[in-house]
Design a protein around this motif. Structure first.
Motif, mmCIF file in Angstrom:
data_model
loop_
_atom_site.group_PDB
_atom_site.id
_atom_site.type_symbol
_atom_site.label_atom_id
_atom_site.label_comp_id
_atom_site.label_asym_id
_atom_site.label_seq_id
_atom_site.Cartn_x
_atom_site.Cartn_y
_atom_site.Cartn_z
ATOM 1 N N SER A 35 -18.762 -15.537 34.086
ATOM 2 C CA SER A 35 -18.176 -16.750 33.515
ATOM 3 C C SER A 35 -19.225 -17.844 33.373
ATOM 4 N N ASP A 36 -20.154 -17.907 34.324
ATOM 5 C CA ASP A 36 -21.270 -18.858 34.205
ATOM 6 C C ASP A 36 -22.095 -18.565 32.957
ATOM 7 N N LEU A 37 -22.479 -17.297 32.775
ATOM 8 C CA LEU A 37 -23.308 -16.921 31.630
ATOM 9 C C LEU A 37 -22.575 -17.149 30.307
ATOM 10 N N ALA A 38 -21.285 -16.799 30.279
ATOM 11 C CA ALA A 38 -20.519 -16.898 29.031
ATOM 12 C C ALA A 38 -20.168 -18.334 28.666
ATOM 13 N N ALA A 39 -20.287 -19.254 29.617
ATOM 14 C CA ALA A 39 -19.937 -20.652 29.347
ATOM 15 C C ALA A 39 -21.149 -21.515 29.022
ATOM 16 N N GLN A 40 -22.335 -20.956 29.157
ATOM 17 C CA GLN A 40 -23.545 -21.746 28.922
ATOM 18 C C GLN A 40 -23.602 -22.248 27.478
ATOM 19 N N ASN A 41 -23.739 -23.582 27.349
ATOM 20 C CA ASN A 41 -23.902 -24.225 26.038
ATOM 21 C C ASN A 41 -22.724 -23.959 25.086
ATOM 22 N N LYS A 42 -21.543 -23.710 25.654
ATOM 23 C CA LYS A 42 -20.365 -23.477 24.816
ATOM 24 C C LYS A 42 -19.227 -24.377 25.279
ATOM 25 N N LYS A 43 -18.363 -24.724 24.328
ATOM 26 C CA LYS A 43 -17.270 -25.645 24.634
ATOM 27 C C LYS A 43 -15.938 -25.119 24.103
ATOM 28 N N THR A 44 -14.878 -25.381 24.858
ATOM 29 C CA THR A 44 -13.499 -25.161 24.430
ATOM 30 C C THR A 44 -12.746 -26.433 24.758
ATOM 31 N N CYS A 45 -12.271 -27.122 23.742
ATOM 32 C CA CYS A 45 -11.743 -28.470 23.954
ATOM 33 C C CYS A 45 -10.224 -28.536 24.061
ATOM 34 N N SER A 46 -9.565 -27.403 24.133
ATOM 35 C CA SER A 46 -8.112 -27.362 24.315
ATOM 36 C C SER A 46 -7.788 -26.496 25.519
ATOM 37 N N PHE A 47 -7.079 -27.064 26.504
ATOM 38 C CA PHE A 47 -6.724 -26.274 27.679
ATOM 39 C C PHE A 47 -5.647 -25.247 27.349
ATOM 40 N N PHE A 48 -4.930 -25.455 26.249
ATOM 41 C CA PHE A 48 -3.951 -24.461 25.803
ATOM 42 C C PHE A 48 -4.659 -23.156 25.436
ATOM 43 N N VAL A 49 -5.869 -23.266 24.894
ATOM 44 C CA VAL A 49 -6.666 -22.080 24.577
ATOM 45 C C VAL A 49 -7.027 -21.349 25.870
ATOM 46 N N VAL A 50 -7.375 -22.088 26.921
ATOM 47 C CA VAL A 50 -7.660 -21.495 28.219
ATOM 48 C C VAL A 50 -6.468 -20.685 28.697
ATOM 49 N N PHE A 51 -5.280 -21.289 28.602
ATOM 50 C CA PHE A 51 -4.036 -20.650 29.035
ATOM 51 C C PHE A 51 -3.770 -19.370 28.245
ATOM 52 N N LEU A 52 -3.924 -19.441 26.921
ATOM 53 C CA LEU A 52 -3.657 -18.280 26.071
ATOM 54 C C LEU A 52 -4.650 -17.149 26.325
ATOM 55 N N LYS A 53 -5.932 -17.476 26.407
ATOM 56 C CA LYS A 53 -6.964 -16.457 26.589
ATOM 57 C C LYS A 53 -6.747 -15.693 27.894
ATOM 58 N N ALA A 54 -6.466 -16.431 28.972
ATOM 59 C CA ALA A 54 -6.308 -15.796 30.275
ATOM 60 C C ALA A 54 -5.068 -14.907 30.308
ATOM 61 N N ASN A 55 -3.956 -15.408 29.811
ATOM 62 C CA ASN A 55 -2.716 -14.633 29.850
ATOM 63 C C ASN A 55 -2.766 -13.413 28.936
ATOM 64 N N PHE A 56 -3.413 -13.558 27.789
ATOM 65 C CA PHE A 56 -3.520 -12.397 26.900
ATOM 66 C C PHE A 56 -4.419 -11.331 27.510
ATOM 67 N N ALA A 57 -5.437 -11.740 28.254
ATOM 68 C CA ALA A 57 -6.319 -10.771 28.903
ATOM 69 C C ALA A 57 -5.527 -9.893 29.867
ATOM 70 N N PHE A 58 -4.627 -10.508 30.632
ATOM 71 C CA PHE A 58 -3.784 -9.729 31.554
ATOM 72 C C PHE A 58 -2.839 -8.819 30.775
ATOM 73 N N PHE A 59 -2.175 -9.369 29.756
ATOM 74 C CA PHE A 59 -1.215 -8.599 28.953
ATOM 75 C C PHE A 59 -1.898 -7.417 28.269
ATOM 76 N N LYS A 60 -3.080 -7.654 27.719
ATOM 77 C CA LYS A 60 -3.818 -6.604 27.018
ATOM 78 C C LYS A 60 -4.182 -5.465 27.974
ATOM 79 N N THR A 61 -4.697 -5.818 29.152
ATOM 80 C CA THR A 61 -5.140 -4.806 30.110
ATOM 81 C C THR A 61 -3.968 -4.037 30.703
ATOM 82 N N TYR A 62 -2.948 -4.755 31.160
ATOM 83 C CA TYR A 62 -1.866 -4.125 31.914
ATOM 84 C C TYR A 62 -0.826 -3.450 31.029
ATOM 85 N N ILE A 63 -0.579 -4.014 29.837
ATOM 86 C CA ILE A 63 0.457 -3.463 28.954
ATOM 87 C C ILE A 63 -0.154 -2.678 27.792
ATOM 88 N N LEU A 64 -0.949 -3.340 26.962
ATOM 89 C CA LEU A 64 -1.466 -2.682 25.761
ATOM 90 C C LEU A 64 -2.415 -1.534 26.101
#
Length: 247
Positions: A183-212
């Motif tokens: 997460s340190d490496l992937a966040a270097q010099n990058k920005k995400t300015c909506s916390f809703f995006v944080v919420f969506l990315k994390a939850n979809f990662a779980f859904f994709k792995t466990y269900i899809l």
């Protein structure tokens, strides 16, 4: 095998490096590039006569793997991680290769193990990676994380039949370490300015792995992998969110 150099980058790999290097005794040259190791990795590796140890800095996964490959005397490079084991069937297949096409890029299947059990789903089941290449025509990209070998118009992909073993998780704490590091490496010099995006990315990662990706079929291990993927995405994008909000 004298026409292929194995190249490994490692840091604090004492739990897995012995099994990895023992599986490479048939190779005349193994380059082990150590970056800031503080455990017994170097001492363990020094017992293998075909291993050449290089000490250097970690400059991101892609650039570091390219730098490590530059020390190899052969043009053909087999890139492995310090927790990967070359199985006998794949060794015999490698021995049989002609290696007369410099533009060939060999694709290998990786079998992933979690605390001694092979994982068949959870995104870990069908894992094919380009790992054998000629460094005159191919190299890794410049990605700090999620690196891969760059493809050119001349590249000819060839998939091998046999697989190698990946001791992905031998200690549950590795999940926590990887979440922090990646997460340190992937966040270097990058920005995400909506916390809703944080919420969506994390939850979809779980859904994709466990269900899809049918992680539920891997039992409790599948759930742990899905939860780890959730946390990985959550902290990656939270760090990018902080980059946006805090100067």
């Amino acid at each position: 095998m004298t026409n292929i150099s194995v190249v490994i980058i490692a840091q604090n790999a004492q739990e897995t490096i012995a099994e990895t290097l023992s599986s490479l005794r048939h190779f005349s040259e193994v380059i082990l590039y150590l970056n800031n190791s503080s455990d017994n990795t170097k001492e363990i590796a020094s017992k293998y006569t075909n291993v050449r140890i290089i000490n250097g800095d970690f400059i991101g996964f892609g650039p570091t793997k390219n730098k490590a490959a530059s020390y190899a005397t052969n043009d053909w490079i087999l890139s492995l991680d310090s927790d990967e084991v070359l199985l006998e069937a794949l060794q015999q297949e490698l021995i049989s290769l002609k290696l007369n096409n410099q533009y060939a890029l060999y694709i290998l299947k990786r079998d992933n193990y979690f605390l001694g059990k092979k994982i068949k789903h959870s995104g870990w089941g069908k894992d094919f990676l380009a790992r054998l290449y000629n460094k005159k025509n191919h190299s890794f990209n410049q990605n700090s994380v999620h690196e891969s070998i760059e493809i050119t118009q001349m590249t000819q992909k060839i998939k091998l039949s046999n697989s190698f073993k990946h001791n992905a998780i031998t200690n549950i704490n590795q999940f926590l370490y990887k979440i922090i590091k990646y997460s340190d490496l992937a966040a270097q010099n990058k920005k995400t300015c909506s916390f809703f995006v944080v919420f969506l990315k994390a939850n979809f990662a779980f859904f994709k792995t466990y269900i899809l990706q049918l992680g539920f079929l891997d039992g409790w291990r599948g759930f742990v992998i899905a939860l780890s993927n959730f946390n990985g995405k959550f902290f990656r994008y939270t760090k990018r969110f902080i980059n946006c909000k805090i100067k």
